[in-house]
Design an enzyme around this catalytic site. Structure first.
Site, PDB file in Angstrom:
ATOM      1  N   MET B   1     -75.757 -69.857 -26.664  1.00 18.28           N
ATOM      2  CA  MET B   1     -76.707 -69.621 -27.146  1.00 18.28           C
ATOM      3  C   MET B   1     -77.855 -69.447 -26.031  1.00 18.28           C
ATOM      4  O   MET B   1     -78.207 -70.423 -25.315  1.00 18.28           O
ATOM      5  CB  MET B   1     -77.259 -70.656 -28.035  1.00 18.28           C
ATOM      6  CG  MET B   1     -78.605 -70.627 -29.088  1.00 18.28           C
ATOM      7  SD  MET B   1     -78.201 -70.048 -30.504  1.00 18.28           S
ATOM      8  CE  MET B   1     -79.827 -70.600 -31.256  1.00 18.28           C
ATOM      9  N   CYS B   2     -78.804 -68.395 -26.296  1.00 14.75           N
ATOM     10  CA  CYS B   2     -79.871 -68.088 -25.248  1.00 14.75           C
ATOM     11  C   CYS B   2     -80.617 -66.982 -25.653  1.00 14.75           C
ATOM     12  O   CYS B   2     -80.279 -66.347 -26.541  1.00 14.75           O
ATOM     13  CB  CYS B   2     -79.358 -67.912 -24.033  1.00 14.75           C
ATOM     14  SG  CYS B   2     -78.377 -68.807 -23.028  1.00 14.75           S
ATOM     15  N   GLY B   3     -81.779 -67.125 -25.454  1.00 15.61           N
ATOM     16  CA  GLY B   3     -82.800 -65.928 -25.779  1.00 15.61           C
ATOM     17  C   GLY B   3     -82.969 -65.005 -24.844  1.00 15.61           C
ATOM     18  O   GLY B   3     -83.343 -65.457 -23.661  1.00 15.61           O
ATOM     19  N   ARG B  30     -83.634 -70.921 -29.089  1.00 15.45           N
ATOM     20  CA  ARG B  30     -82.750 -70.457 -28.664  1.00 15.45           C
ATOM     21  C   ARG B  30     -82.440 -70.898 -27.029  1.00 15.45           C
ATOM     22  O   ARG B  30     -81.500 -70.985 -26.384  1.00 15.45           O
ATOM     23  CB  ARG B  30     -82.758 -69.071 -28.415  1.00 15.45           C
ATOM     24  CG  ARG B  30     -82.744 -68.232 -29.580  1.00 15.45           C
ATOM     25  CD  ARG B  30     -82.698 -66.739 -29.442  1.00 15.45           C
ATOM     26  NE  ARG B  30     -82.091 -66.117 -30.599  1.00 15.45           N
ATOM     27  CZ  ARG B  30     -80.806 -66.034 -30.561  1.00 15.45           C
ATOM     28  NH1 ARG B  30     -79.857 -66.094 -29.540  1.00 15.45           N
ATOM     29  NH2 ARG B  30     -80.323 -65.585 -31.853  1.00 15.45           N
TER      30      ARG B  30
END
Lengths: 503, 350
Positions: B1-3, B30
């Protein structure tokens, strides 16, 4: 008779209450364990090989088999096998022959390696719901692509690809010659290979005309005896494999006992009936790597560069460097056969003591080819001791493009791994040429069973890949990060390039 | 999960960093406050011909001398200075960020066809592999990466990101799972002109990393994203593949699709898969890659991570979330969801 008889290896007994005297055991056993006399089945346990044919055929489950009914005084060093080898050789003065693969209890590296799976941070992929790609191309690949883009944006591919074999699953059937195994066994395996979209090897016994319908699924072997090799043979195969060595007996030649050379085998191999087919230790035209290169290129030239040429070597100490040399010889694939590889007949001393395990050999060859920047240009095929789909996955993670299965395929045909293949009396119709025994194996049923096995392993492989979040086999290949060593020593983990569990 | 988020102005009109800071801060869910970063192209016009090397020093008094000496051996340090920072209450200063404007001496690698790029690549690889308390995390011309462990707005304020101007920006908000949150592990990752932000976990990392290493690249940042930057460099710069075909190597069509193609296309796609099989990236990912003349976004072949694109005039936006794009540009039109494995590309107009 100063040595006297050694204790029988197995004891067969019949539950007389159950036995209905149908005599199927008598019919089943080509070794002569059973005899019918005066309404009674007589047993000669000493002849038994534990092939289980009688047990499988007994309609009443009346037959019982015990291993080592009478044993020696136990001793860690002077084992039963050691003592009996000495008795045998003291009597004969000869080399002991044995069948199947390495029978010493070396640790199995595959069983000390565990696979990875996804949890939370990356989703596993369900092969029932998402595409899962196991298609594998075996053969030479370019190191890079040359592409020209014209002013309209059309792309033209300038690189020409070499011929590759396209496998729908990375499991191929190993080279087992006609002669070592029966025509029905070869037919069963060939049909299975065709059905599953994979390939099988002919072994060094030529190509019998009954196999012609499957020739586009056959890899024809050229070994040191050159049995059955002519231009017609080379042209029929989908690929050609030069056999330098074999895991069961590295450095040694082939041995087909004369008992197995009947009319048909003789004409396919192009040798006289009843003679031992002994292929020489080295190829008499290969005394160094440059000679191998010439043979590779000659075979390609003879077949107009239309077929991939593989080179098979036994896994030995210096396998990595040898594989790298082969990779530069125009060969399309290097087959490495580990020391557990099976055989019809091999000197026991070589079978049990020469060579190294496939896990270490494939890992070091893969690493060496990468170090030289040519790994993807050549295919690596692992063979020798692949027993289940997990072994296939592990072999691929350790660097193989595909695997060959030999013993496992025979077991799918009924083989019980009794290890008496060299005697030519195989009760399952596999390692024999005796017509009545051969006819016990129906190619229709046999092919279904062999295909089922490959299909089942392919499904399992898909599930293992899906669990690891991988939907294409090329992302499994050489992906050592997805493997961990469990109770392996540090030196070996370094060779395998895997971390320990928990790390 | 990351933005992740990226924006390019194809007319090279400059934007300051305040907008991307706002957009990235919106995607707080995120991240986990363990890493954020920005890349900006066009930020060093006064040194545009020099390689801008951004370095994290552990203990500057001990480590800087050795790096200075190495750089002088391979070229000229035109200018160097500490990257201006302002302490933030929620951000612990672990390294001293420094920047060099460096001009390599092409004579030092006269046999190469691109001596300057090769010298800088080798310097990055050797300095980062030796791990002597210096890490070069940005090495392109007229561009720079700014990153640290922290929340997006804290990292932005630490570097005063709003004071930089550029026509192309990338931003990344990290939720580390497979490797620790540390400054070097924050995104974007960069090599020469290439920068990458990535959301996902590459399950084929072991294969990709070993493949790329056999071409002399060294993965030193303990994270799978790094390998993406190196794969791009190999395929596009060294092997000269057009970007869309390089993308096909990383996220190729399935064999089922290839089998149904016209002959010419089938041959090409088969050749790509055979030749570049070890470069195929498996597992969930959405990435945005930037180079001085373009920005490109792509997801894995079954789109296990979100990616949205939007356009407004000459601006192209690519992000994990549409809301982040709208935060930057409420007027954005043509919002679309790119197909799995198909790249969205924005190029600077020539």
């Amino acid at each position: 008779m100063s040595i006297g008889a050694v204790p029988p290896r197995y004891r067969i007994s019949i539950d007389r209450d159950q036995c209905m005297l149908c005599e199927r055991c008598v019919e089943s056993c080509p070794y002569g364990v059973f005899r019918s006399s005066d309404g009674r089945i007589l047993i000669d346990s000493r002849r038994c090989t534990a092939c289980h044919r009688c047990i499988a055929m007994c309609p009443r489950d009346a037959i019982d088999l015990k291993e080592r009914p009478v044993d020696y005084r136990s001793h860690p060093l002077w084992t039963r096998e050691i003592r009996e080898s000495i008795y045998t050789q003291a009597r004969s003065g000869k080399i002991i022959l044995a069948g199947m693969g390495n029978a010493l209890p070396y640790p199995v590296i595959f069983d000390r390696l565990v696979l990875d799976a996804c949890q939370v941070t990356n989703p596993s992929i369900d092969p029932l719901r998402e595409p899962m790609e196991l298609r594998t191309y075996v053969g030479k690949k370019p190191s890079r692509l040359e592409i020209r883009k014209d002013e309209k944006g059309d792309v033209e591919l300038l690189t020409k690809l070499s011929p590759n074999l396209m496998l729908e699953t990375p499991i191929m059937i190993a080279h087992m010659s006609y002669g070592a195994i029966s025509r029905n066994a070869q037919l069963s395996l060939a049909r299975a290979a065709k059905e599953m979209g994979t390939y099988m090897g002919t072994g060094e016994g030529g190509l019998h005309h009954a196999l012609y319908p499957y020739q586009d699924r056959m890899i024809v072997q050229v070994a040191s005896g050159r049995f059955g090799v002519d231009i017609d043979y080379l042209e029929r195969g989908a690929a050609i494999e030069i056999k330098i060595g074999q895991g069961a007996k590295p450095g040694l030649g082939g041995h087909l006992p004369g008992e197995k050379v009947d009319e048909d085998v003789s004409s396919t191999r192009m040798i006289p009936v009843g003679t031992d087919a002994l292929s020489p230790f080295p190829h008499h035209d290969i005394y160094s790597i440059e000679d191998l290169k010439q043979l590779v290129r000659s075979l390609k030239e003879a077949t107009e560069w239309k077929k991939p040429v593989f080179v098979k070597i036994a896994a030995v100490h210096n396998t990595a460097a040898i594989a790298a040399g082969i990779a530069r010889s125009s060969a399309d694939a290097v087959v490495i056969d580990g020391f557990r590889g099976g055989t019809g007949a091999a000197p026991k001393v070589a079978r049990d003591h020469v060579g190294i395990p496939i896990e270490a050999a494939i890992a070091s060859a893969d690493a060496k080819l990468r170090e030289q920047g040519i790994r993807n240009e050549v295919s690596l095929i692992a063979s020798g001791g692949i027993r289940e789909s997990a072994d296939v996955a592990k072999a691929i993670i350790l660097g193989a493009d595909a695997v060959y299965i030999g013993t496992a395929a025979l077991v799918a045909l009924g083989c019980r791994v009794c290890g008496n293949c060299y005697r030519g009396l195989c009760p399952w119709g596999i390692a024999t040429q005796r017509e009545d025994l051969v006819s016990r194996l129906d190619p229709e049923t046999g092919s279904k069973q062999a295909a089922n096995l490959i299909q089942a392993w392919t499904h399992e492989l898909s599930e293992l890949m899906g669990a690891a979040g991988i939907n294409s086999i090329e992302s499994l290949r050489g992906n050592r990060d997805r493997l961990r060593g469990y109770m392996l020593d540090e030196g070996l983990m370094k060779v395998l390039d895997v971390k320990t569990v928990g790390a | 999960m990351c933005g992740i988020i990226g924006v390019i102005d194809r007319g090279r009109k400059e934007m300051d960093g305040s907008l991307i800071r706002r957009a990235l801060s919106l995607m707080k869910e995120r991240g986990s406050g363990e890493g954020a970063g920005y890349a900006v192209y066009g930020c060093y016009p006064e040194f545009k011909d020099c390689y801008a090397l951004h370095v994290f020093f552990d203990d500057i008094h001990v480590t800087k001398g050795a790096l200075d000496e190495t750089l002088r051996r391979w070229g000229e340090i035109v200018h160097d200075e500490e990257i201006p920072t302002r302490d933030q209450p929620n951000l612990r200063r672990v390294h001293t960020p420094w920047r060099y404007f460096f001009r390599p001496d092409p004579k030092m690698m006269s046999w190469s066809t691109s001596p300057e790029d090769d010298i800088v690549t080798n310097l990055v690889m050797s300095v980062n592999t030796e791990k002597k308390g210096a890490l070069i995390f940005s090495s392109g011309k007229n561009m720079g990466v700014f990153k640290a462990s922290g929340w997006p707005e804290d990292v932005a304020d630490f570097y005063r990101i709003q004071d930089y101007n550029g026509y192309l920006w990338l931003g990344h908000n990290r939720y580390p799972t497979n490797t620790p949150g540390w400054w070097g592990g924050a995104h974007p990752f960069n090599l020469l002109g290439w920068s990458v932000v990535h959301n996902g976990e590459i399950t084929s990392y072991g294969t990709n990393q070993r493949y790329i290493q056999s071409f002399g690249y060294h993965c030193t940042m303990f994270t799978d994203t790094e390998v993406v930057a190196y794969l791009f460099d190999l395929l596009v710069r060294k092997h000269q593949l057009p970007e869309d075909l390089a993308m096909k190597a990383l996220a190729p069509p399935f064999w089922d699709e290839i089998d149904r193609m016209e002959e010419k296309e089938r041959e090409l796609d088969t050749a790509i898969r055979l030749t570049y099989g070890p470069a195929l990236m498996n597992g969930p990912f959405a990435i945005v890659v930037a180079r001085p003349d373009m920005m490109l976004g792509i997801t894995d072949r079954i789109k296990l991570r979100p990616l949205v694109a939007g356009e407004n005039g000459k601006k192209l936006y690519i992000s994990s979330e549409e809301a982040a794009i709208r935060r930057m540009d409420p007027e954005v039109g043509k919002v679309s969801m790119p197909r799995a494995g198909y790249p969205v590309i924005g190029r600077v107009e020539s």
